[in-house]
Design a protein around this motif. Structure first.
Motif, PDB file in Angstrom:
ATOM      1  N   SER A 162     -25.396   8.416   7.205  1.00 22.18           N
ATOM      2  CA  SER A 162     -26.545   9.803   7.740  1.00 22.18           C
ATOM      3  C   SER A 162     -26.178  10.027   9.486  1.00 22.18           C
ATOM      4  O   SER A 162     -25.731  11.522  10.634  1.00 22.18           O
ATOM      5  CB  SER A 162     -27.365  10.128   7.497  1.00 22.18           C
ATOM      6  N   LEU A 163     -26.986   8.444  10.529  1.00 26.13           N
ATOM      7  CA  LEU A 163     -26.423   9.321  11.388  1.00 26.13           C
ATOM      8  C   LEU A 163     -25.026   9.537  12.340  1.00 26.13           C
ATOM      9  O   LEU A 163     -24.332  10.125  13.298  1.00 26.13           O
ATOM     10  CB  LEU A 163     -26.988   7.139  12.225  1.00 26.13           C
ATOM     11  N   ILE A 164     -23.693   8.957  11.361  1.00 21.23           N
ATOM     12  CA  ILE A 164     -22.392   9.321  11.484  1.00 21.23           C
ATOM     13  C   ILE A 164     -22.354  10.606  11.527  1.00 21.23           C
ATOM     14  O   ILE A 164     -21.459  11.387  12.767  1.00 21.23           O
ATOM     15  CB  ILE A 164     -21.432   7.975  10.991  1.00 21.23           C
ATOM     16  N   ALA A 165     -22.612  11.427  10.890  1.00 19.30           N
ATOM     17  CA  ALA A 165     -22.159  13.026  10.051  1.00 19.30           C
ATOM     18  C   ALA A 165     -23.435  13.327  11.431  1.00 19.30           C
ATOM     19  O   ALA A 165     -22.922  14.829  11.472  1.00 19.30           O
ATOM     20  CB  ALA A 165     -23.059  12.984   8.545  1.00 19.30           C
ATOM     21  N   GLU A 166     -24.097  13.056  11.178  1.00 19.57           N
ATOM     22  CA  GLU A 166     -24.987  13.394  13.086  1.00 19.57           C
ATOM     23  C   GLU A 166     -24.153  13.414  14.091  1.00 19.57           C
ATOM     24  O   GLU A 166     -24.721  14.274  15.506  1.00 19.57           O
ATOM     25  CB  GLU A 166     -25.881  13.633  12.610  1.00 19.57           C
ATOM     26  N   ASN A 167     -23.416  12.605  14.177  1.00 18.59           N
ATOM     27  CA  ASN A 167     -23.110  12.390  15.599  1.00 18.59           C
ATOM     28  C   ASN A 167     -23.786  11.783  16.780  1.00 18.59           C
ATOM     29  O   ASN A 167     -23.169  11.745  17.812  1.00 18.59           O
ATOM     30  CB  ASN A 167     -22.101  13.031  16.148  1.00 18.59           C
ATOM     31  N   LYS A 168     -24.577  10.465  16.015  1.00 14.85           N
ATOM     32  CA  LYS A 168     -25.457   9.657  16.606  1.00 14.85           C
ATOM     33  C   LYS A 168     -24.845   8.828  16.747  1.00 14.85           C
ATOM     34  O   LYS A 168     -25.112   7.338  16.153  1.00 14.85           O
ATOM     35  CB  LYS A 168     -27.125   9.997  15.950  1.00 14.85           C
ATOM     36  N   ILE A 169     -23.769   8.257  17.449  1.00 18.81           N
ATOM     37  CA  ILE A 169     -22.679   6.868  17.128  1.00 18.81           C
ATOM     38  C   ILE A 169     -23.926   5.708  17.852  1.00 18.81           C
ATOM     39  O   ILE A 169     -23.633   4.903  17.564  1.00 18.81           O
ATOM     40  CB  ILE A 169     -21.333   7.379  17.886  1.00 18.81           C
ATOM     41  N   GLU A 170     -24.106   5.913  18.963  1.00 21.33           N
ATOM     42  CA  GLU A 170     -25.143   5.258  19.476  1.00 21.33           C
ATOM     43  C   GLU A 170     -26.121   4.195  18.500  1.00 21.33           C
ATOM     44  O   GLU A 170     -26.666   3.429  18.531  1.00 21.33           O
ATOM     45  CB  GLU A 170     -26.035   5.558  20.395  1.00 21.33           C
ATOM     46  N   GLN A 171     -26.967   4.987  18.553  1.00 19.78           N
ATOM     47  CA  GLN A 171     -27.577   4.965  16.840  1.00 19.78           C
ATOM     48  C   GLN A 171     -27.180   4.021  15.998  1.00 19.78           C
ATOM     49  O   GLN A 171     -27.900   3.110  15.268  1.00 19.78           O
ATOM     50  CB  GLN A 171     -28.955   5.688  16.494  1.00 19.78           C
ATOM     51  N   ALA A 172     -26.130   4.822  15.423  1.00 18.29           N
ATOM     52  CA  ALA A 172     -24.828   3.852  14.312  1.00 18.29           C
ATOM     53  C   ALA A 172     -24.897   2.498  14.636  1.00 18.29           C
ATOM     54  O   ALA A 172     -24.681   1.851  13.869  1.00 18.29           O
ATOM     55  CB  ALA A 172     -23.998   4.693  14.449  1.00 18.29           C
ATOM     56  N   ASN A 173     -24.613   2.530  16.081  1.00 22.46           N
ATOM     57  CA  ASN A 173     -23.864   1.056  16.628  1.00 22.46           C
ATOM     58  C   ASN A 173     -25.094   0.027  16.923  1.00 22.46           C
ATOM     59  O   ASN A 173     -24.842  -1.389  16.207  1.00 22.46           O
ATOM     60  CB  ASN A 173     -23.582   1.599  18.235  1.00 22.46           C
ATOM     61  N   ASN A 174     -26.559   0.870  16.686  1.00 25.26           N
ATOM     62  CA  ASN A 174     -27.303   0.316  17.090  1.00 25.26           C
ATOM     63  C   ASN A 174     -27.716  -0.813  15.632  1.00 25.26           C
ATOM     64  O   ASN A 174     -28.711  -1.700  14.994  1.00 25.26           O
ATOM     65  CB  ASN A 174     -28.528   0.469  17.766  1.00 25.26           C
ATOM     66  N   LEU A 175     -27.906   0.402  14.519  1.00 21.23           N
ATOM     67  CA  LEU A 175     -27.709  -0.568  12.856  1.00 21.23           C
ATOM     68  C   LEU A 175     -27.176  -1.076  12.752  1.00 21.23           C
ATOM     69  O   LEU A 175     -27.712  -1.581  11.605  1.00 21.23           O
ATOM     70  CB  LEU A 175     -28.108   0.925  12.162  1.00 21.23           C
ATOM     71  N   LEU A 176     -25.928  -1.060  13.141  1.00 24.19           N
ATOM     72  CA  LEU A 176     -24.742  -2.046  13.238  1.00 24.19           C
ATOM     73  C   LEU A 176     -24.815  -2.994  12.763  1.00 24.19           C
ATOM     74  O   LEU A 176     -24.657  -3.698  11.609  1.00 24.19           O
ATOM     75  CB  LEU A 176     -23.389  -2.161  13.394  1.00 24.19           C
ATOM     76  N   SER A 177     -25.756  -4.686  13.392  1.00 24.86           N
ATOM     77  CA  SER A 177     -26.553  -5.480  13.254  1.00 24.86           C
ATOM     78  C   SER A 177     -26.925  -5.583  12.325  1.00 24.86           C
ATOM     79  O   SER A 177     -26.770  -6.731  11.572  1.00 24.86           O
ATOM     80  CB  SER A 177     -26.390  -6.384  14.445  1.00 24.86           C
ATOM     81  N   GLN A 178     -28.296  -5.004  12.222  1.00 17.53           N
ATOM     82  CA  GLN A 178     -29.042  -4.470  10.883  1.00 17.53           C
ATOM     83  C   GLN A 178     -27.877  -4.538   9.373  1.00 17.53           C
ATOM     84  O   GLN A 178     -28.683  -5.670   8.586  1.00 17.53           O
ATOM     85  CB  GLN A 178     -29.592  -3.482  10.830  1.00 17.53           C
ATOM     86  N   LEU A 179     -26.839  -3.738   9.631  1.00 16.01           N
ATOM     87  CA  LEU A 179     -26.181  -3.543   8.076  1.00 16.01           C
ATOM     88  C   LEU A 179     -25.210  -4.903   7.921  1.00 16.01           C
ATOM     89  O   LEU A 179     -25.705  -5.596   6.840  1.00 16.01           O
ATOM     90  CB  LEU A 179     -25.572  -2.819   8.425  1.00 16.01           C
ATOM     91  N   TYR A 180     -25.431  -5.160   9.172  1.00 13.25           N
ATOM     92  CA  TYR A 180     -24.211  -6.535   8.788  1.00 13.25           C
ATOM     93  C   TYR A 180     -24.859  -7.565   8.517  1.00 13.25           C
ATOM     94  O   TYR A 180     -24.994  -8.286   7.369  1.00 13.25           O
ATOM     95  CB  TYR A 180     -23.024  -7.603  10.270  1.00 13.25           C
ATOM     96  N   LYS A 181     -26.221  -7.948   8.626  1.00 10.87           N
ATOM     97  CA  LYS A 181     -27.065  -9.133   8.595  1.00 10.87           C
ATOM     98  C   LYS A 181     -27.037  -8.695   6.722  1.00 10.87           C
ATOM     99  O   LYS A 181     -27.395  -9.795   6.252  1.00 10.87           O
ATOM    100  CB  LYS A 181     -28.311  -9.161   9.172  1.00 10.87           C
ATOM    101  N   ALA A 182     -27.609  -7.923   6.520  1.00 10.86           N
ATOM    102  CA  ALA A 182     -27.574  -7.905   5.212  1.00 10.86           C
ATOM    103  C   ALA A 182     -27.085  -7.760   4.091  1.00 10.86           C
ATOM    104  O   ALA A 182     -27.074  -8.161   3.026  1.00 10.86           O
ATOM    105  CB  ALA A 182     -29.238  -5.831   5.193  1.00 10.86           C
ATOM    106  N   LEU A 183     -25.907  -6.873   4.874  1.00 13.69           N
ATOM    107  CA  LEU A 183     -24.739  -7.042   3.818  1.00 13.69           C
ATOM    108  C   LEU A 183     -24.864  -9.127   3.478  1.00 13.69           C
ATOM    109  O   LEU A 183     -24.123  -9.455   2.239  1.00 13.69           O
ATOM    110  CB  LEU A 183     -23.481  -6.360   4.442  1.00 13.69           C
ATOM    111  N   ASP A 184     -24.274  -9.926   4.443  1.00 17.08           N
ATOM    112  CA  ASP A 184     -24.490 -11.316   4.537  1.00 17.08           C
ATOM    113  C   ASP A 184     -25.358 -11.849   3.867  1.00 17.08           C
ATOM    114  O   ASP A 184     -25.025 -12.387   3.403  1.00 17.08           O
ATOM    115  CB  ASP A 184     -24.029 -12.142   5.838  1.00 17.08           C
ATOM    116  N   LYS A 185     -26.380 -11.404   3.962  1.00 17.19           N
ATOM    117  CA  LYS A 185     -27.741 -11.690   2.895  1.00 17.19           C
ATOM    118  C   LYS A 185     -27.270 -11.894   1.661  1.00 17.19           C
ATOM    119  O   LYS A 185     -27.776 -12.752   0.926  1.00 17.19           O
ATOM    120  CB  LYS A 185     -28.760 -11.399   3.263  1.00 17.19           C
ATOM    121  N   SER A 186     -27.277 -10.557   1.497  1.00 19.37           N
ATOM    122  CA  SER A 186     -26.303 -10.736  -0.225  1.00 19.37           C
ATOM    123  C   SER A 186     -25.544 -11.133  -0.529  1.00 19.37           C
ATOM    124  O   SER A 186     -25.848 -11.430  -1.774  1.00 19.37           O
ATOM    125  CB  SER A 186     -26.473  -8.606  -0.370  1.00 19.37           C
TER     126      SER A 186
END
Length: 94
Positions: free
Chosen positions: A37-61
């Protein structure tokens, strides 16, 4: 309900594992949804900040076998590709 002692224990384990698996899946899905949703709204900086959390969640899963390792890699790759495509300046003029 099971009668045998070992089956009772197995049932307890399965309930506990099911709960943990659902937590990991829900967390991963929520973060992916937020990033998209952040990418769709062109909020790339915020999406980049969430990227590390996403990597962590995916790796843990992947580590706990909720999802497979290649599935985690594929999801990380596709989300990163989406962010990079949006962050690049488009050169339509020649």
């Amino acid at each position: 309900m099971p009668i045998i002692k070992s089956v009772k224990k197995r049932l307890r384990q399965n309930v506990k594992r099911k709960k943990n698996n659902r937590i990991y899946k829900k967390k991963t899905k929520d973060i992916i949804k937020n990033v998209k949703s952040l990418i769709a709204e062109n909020k790339i900086e915020q999406a980049n900040n969430l990227l590390s959390q996403l990597y962590k969640a995916l790796d843990k899963s992947a580590k706990t076998n909720v999802i497979k390792k290649n599935t985690a890699s594929r999801k990380k790759s596709r989300i990163t590709k989406m962010i990079n495509a949006k962050s690049k300046p488009t050169n339509t003029e020649k």
